[in-house]
Design a protein around this motif. Structure first.
Motif, PDB file in Angstrom:
ATOM      1  N   LYS A  59      74.234  46.328  19.904  1.00  0.00           N
ATOM      2  CA  LYS A  59      73.074  45.452  20.072  1.00  0.00           C
ATOM      3  C   LYS A  59      71.837  46.331  20.033  1.00  0.00           C
ATOM      4  CE  LYS A  59      71.144  41.924  23.201  1.00  0.00           C
ATOM      5  NZ  LYS A  59      71.259  40.770  22.290  1.00  0.00           N
ATOM      6  N   PHE A  60      70.915  46.014  19.144  1.00  0.00           N
ATOM      7  CA  PHE A  60      69.656  46.739  19.027  1.00  0.00           C
ATOM      8  C   PHE A  60      68.526  45.894  19.609  1.00  0.00           C
ATOM      9  CE2 PHE A  60      72.297  47.952  15.415  1.00  0.00           C
ATOM     10  CZ  PHE A  60      72.246  49.326  15.427  1.00  0.00           C
ATOM     11  N   PHE A  61      67.459  46.575  19.980  1.00  0.00           N
ATOM     12  CA  PHE A  61      66.238  45.842  20.324  1.00  0.00           C
ATOM     13  C   PHE A  61      65.038  46.647  19.831  1.00  0.00           C
ATOM     14  CE2 PHE A  61      62.592  44.968  23.126  1.00  0.00           C
ATOM     15  CZ  PHE A  61      62.375  43.664  22.749  1.00  0.00           C
ATOM     16  N   THR A  62      64.277  46.033  18.921  1.00  0.00           N
ATOM     17  CA  THR A  62      63.069  46.640  18.383  1.00  0.00           C
ATOM     18  C   THR A  62      61.860  45.878  18.898  1.00  0.00           C
ATOM     19  OG1 THR A  62      64.281  47.177  16.353  1.00  0.00           O
ATOM     20  CG2 THR A  62      61.887  47.361  16.279  1.00  0.00           C
ATOM     21  N   SER A  63      60.963  46.562  19.547  1.00  0.00           N
ATOM     22  CA  SER A  63      59.769  45.899  20.065  1.00  0.00           C
ATOM     23  C   SER A  63      58.954  45.307  18.922  1.00  0.00           C
ATOM     24  CB  SER A  63      58.906  46.894  20.850  1.00  0.00           C
ATOM     25  OG  SER A  63      57.698  46.287  21.266  1.00  0.00           O
ATOM     26  N   TRP A  64      58.405  44.111  19.151  1.00  0.00           N
ATOM     27  CA  TRP A  64      57.641  43.417  18.111  1.00  0.00           C
ATOM     28  C   TRP A  64      56.427  44.207  17.642  1.00  0.00           C
ATOM     29  CZ3 TRP A  64      52.562  42.449  19.274  1.00  0.00           C
ATOM     30  CH2 TRP A  64      52.218  42.555  20.637  1.00  0.00           C
ATOM     31  N   ILE A  65      55.905  45.083  18.490  1.00  0.00           N
ATOM     32  CA  ILE A  65      54.658  45.781  18.156  1.00  0.00           C
ATOM     33  C   ILE A  65      54.823  46.697  16.949  1.00  0.00           C
ATOM     34  CG2 ILE A  65      55.014  47.821  19.605  1.00  0.00           C
ATOM     35  CD1 ILE A  65      51.741  45.820  19.266  1.00  0.00           C
ATOM     36  N   TYR A  66      56.056  47.146  16.665  1.00  0.00           N
ATOM     37  CA  TYR A  66      56.281  48.041  15.533  1.00  0.00           C
ATOM     38  C   TYR A  66      56.149  47.321  14.196  1.00  0.00           C
ATOM     39  CZ  TYR A  66      58.013  51.497  18.850  1.00  0.00           C
ATOM     40  OH  TYR A  66      58.119  52.395  19.881  1.00  0.00           O
ATOM     41  N   ASN A  67      56.104  45.991  14.213  1.00  0.00           N
ATOM     42  CA  ASN A  67      55.981  45.236  12.969  1.00  0.00           C
ATOM     43  C   ASN A  67      54.527  45.028  12.557  1.00  0.00           C
ATOM     44  OD1 ASN A  67      58.675  43.958  14.368  1.00  0.00           O
ATOM     45  ND2 ASN A  67      58.852  44.145  12.166  1.00  0.00           N
ATOM     46  N   TYR A  68      53.606  45.619  13.288  1.00  0.00           N
ATOM     47  CA  TYR A  68      52.193  45.469  12.969  1.00  0.00           C
ATOM     48  C   TYR A  68      51.596  46.818  12.591  1.00  0.00           C
ATOM     49  CZ  TYR A  68      52.495  40.804  14.883  1.00  0.00           C
ATOM     50  OH  TYR A  68      52.851  39.495  15.092  1.00  0.00           O
ATOM     51  N   PRO A  69      50.581  46.825  11.720  1.00  0.00           N
ATOM     52  CA  PRO A  69      49.943  48.100  11.361  1.00  0.00           C
ATOM     53  C   PRO A  69      49.442  48.819  12.602  1.00  0.00           C
ATOM     54  CG  PRO A  69      49.190  46.330   9.929  1.00  0.00           C
ATOM     55  CD  PRO A  69      49.986  45.685  11.027  1.00  0.00           C
ATOM     56  N   ILE A  70      49.521  50.134  12.579  1.00  0.00           N
ATOM     57  CA  ILE A  70      49.122  50.914  13.757  1.00  0.00           C
ATOM     58  C   ILE A  70      47.671  50.652  14.131  1.00  0.00           C
ATOM     59  CG2 ILE A  70      48.764  53.265  14.603  1.00  0.00           C
ATOM     60  CD1 ILE A  70      51.218  54.101  13.019  1.00  0.00           C
ATOM     61  N   LYS A  71      46.812  50.510  13.124  1.00  0.00           N
ATOM     62  CA  LYS A  71      45.400  50.257  13.421  1.00  0.00           C
ATOM     63  C   LYS A  71      45.222  48.922  14.143  1.00  0.00           C
ATOM     64  CE  LYS A  71      43.465  53.011   9.646  1.00  0.00           C
ATOM     65  NZ  LYS A  71      42.611  52.997   8.415  1.00  0.00           N
ATOM     66  N   GLN A  72      46.070  47.945  13.781  1.00  0.00           N
ATOM     67  CA  GLN A  72      45.959  46.633  14.414  1.00  0.00           C
ATOM     68  C   GLN A  72      46.459  46.659  15.852  1.00  0.00           C
ATOM     69  OE1 GLN A  72      47.476  43.405  12.014  1.00  0.00           O
ATOM     70  NE2 GLN A  72      47.775  42.082  13.787  1.00  0.00           N
ATOM     71  N   SER A  73      47.456  47.494  16.125  1.00  0.00           N
ATOM     72  CA  SER A  73      47.980  47.572  17.489  1.00  0.00           C
ATOM     73  C   SER A  73      47.108  48.465  18.374  1.00  0.00           C
ATOM     74  CB  SER A  73      49.412  48.117  17.478  1.00  0.00           C
ATOM     75  OG  SER A  73      49.438  49.448  16.999  1.00  0.00           O
ATOM     76  N   HIS A  74      46.157  49.194  17.754  1.00  0.00           N
ATOM     77  CA  HIS A  74      45.202  50.024  18.486  1.00  0.00           C
ATOM     78  C   HIS A  74      45.887  51.087  19.337  1.00  0.00           C
ATOM     79  CE1 HIS A  74      42.123  47.254  17.171  1.00  0.00           C
ATOM     80  NE2 HIS A  74      42.778  46.251  17.718  1.00  0.00           N
ATOM     81  N   SER A  75      46.996  51.611  18.853  1.00  0.00           N
ATOM     82  CA  SER A  75      47.671  52.632  19.637  1.00  0.00           C
ATOM     83  C   SER A  75      48.548  53.493  18.742  1.00  0.00           C
ATOM     84  CB  SER A  75      48.537  52.005  20.742  1.00  0.00           C
ATOM     85  OG  SER A  75      49.264  53.012  21.415  1.00  0.00           O
TER      86      SER A  75
END
Length: 228
Positions: free
Chosen positions: A64-80
């Motif tokens: 079972k894997f779990f990938t945080s949703w934040i990785y599906n957004y451009p880094i600039k958009q996630s501001h981190s």
């Protein structure tokens, strides 16, 4: 301030609902090369059968894997910049004995992006939980220094046998059950936004001294959450 007040009033109106659109990473044994719209999804995260299912291989291994949703957004958009080094939580067990996973030979191929990345494995340690009533006494967690990365230096890890199907285990037991390997797959300088979100993960398992590599296909999905 006005927007916040209006939003509170709208959300408190009886029968009111709005839709939140997002993306997430799904995976399985069948290759998928399109972005899917799945309609309303009630559960996301660990308990989502779509975004975080349990995959059972023909050698009895269950993952079972779990990938945080934040990785599906451009880094600039996630501001981190914290999300440019991909970390995927993984829970591994086996229905059979004497099965091992070769953690020194895990790779991911972002085929639409024409990139192959060596993936490191960090086995989480079992420590006393800060919230024992909720998570149990000994649970999988990182070391005291959260920023430290203690990657597993050996070649292979023997997978513990779980006598029952991983699908039947309550989610809170994922970190508690000592027959489950808890770990993190770490892929440096990796983000899953756009074309980068289509990738294959190659895992090698050893049974009776014979290695066999399996492919898990990851791909982005669109989903809509109904918020009332």
């Amino acid at each position: 301030m006005r927007l916040a007040i209006v939003l509170i009033l709208v959300l408190n109106m009886q029968g009111c609902a709005y839709y939140s659109y997002s993306t997430g990473s799904s995976y399985g044994l069948v290759p998928v090369d399109t972005v899917e719209y799945l309609g309303p999804i009630e559960r996301v995260g660990y308990d989502s059968e779509i975004l975080s299912p349990v995959v059972t291989l023909d050698n009895g291994v269950q993952i079972k894997f779990f990938t945080s949703w934040i990785y599906n957004y451009p880094i600039k958009q996630s501001h981190s910049d914290d999300f440019k080094n991909l970390e995927v939580e993984v829970f591994i067990t086996s229905l059979h004995e004497d099965v091992a996973i070769n953690v020194s030979n895990i790779t991911m191929e972002q085929y639409r992006f024409n990139r192959i990345t060596k993936v490191k494995f960090m086995k989480l340690e079992r420590r006393s939980s800060k919230v024992p009533d909720r998570y149990g006494v000994d649970v999988c967690t990182r070391g005291p220094d959260w920023e430290s990365y203690n990657f597993y230096e050996g070649k292979a890890i023997t997978i513990p046998r779980l006598t029952h199907d991983l699908n039947l285990l309550p989610l809170r037991k994922l970190r508690e059950d000592k027959n489950i390997i808890c770990g993190i797959l770490y892929a440096p300088d990796t983000n899953l936004a756009g074309e980068q979100g289509f990738y294959n993960l190659y895992l090698t398992f050893i049974v009776d001294g014979k290695p066999k590599t399996y492919t898990i296909y990851f791909y982005p999905v669109d989903y809509r959450v109904t918020i009332k």
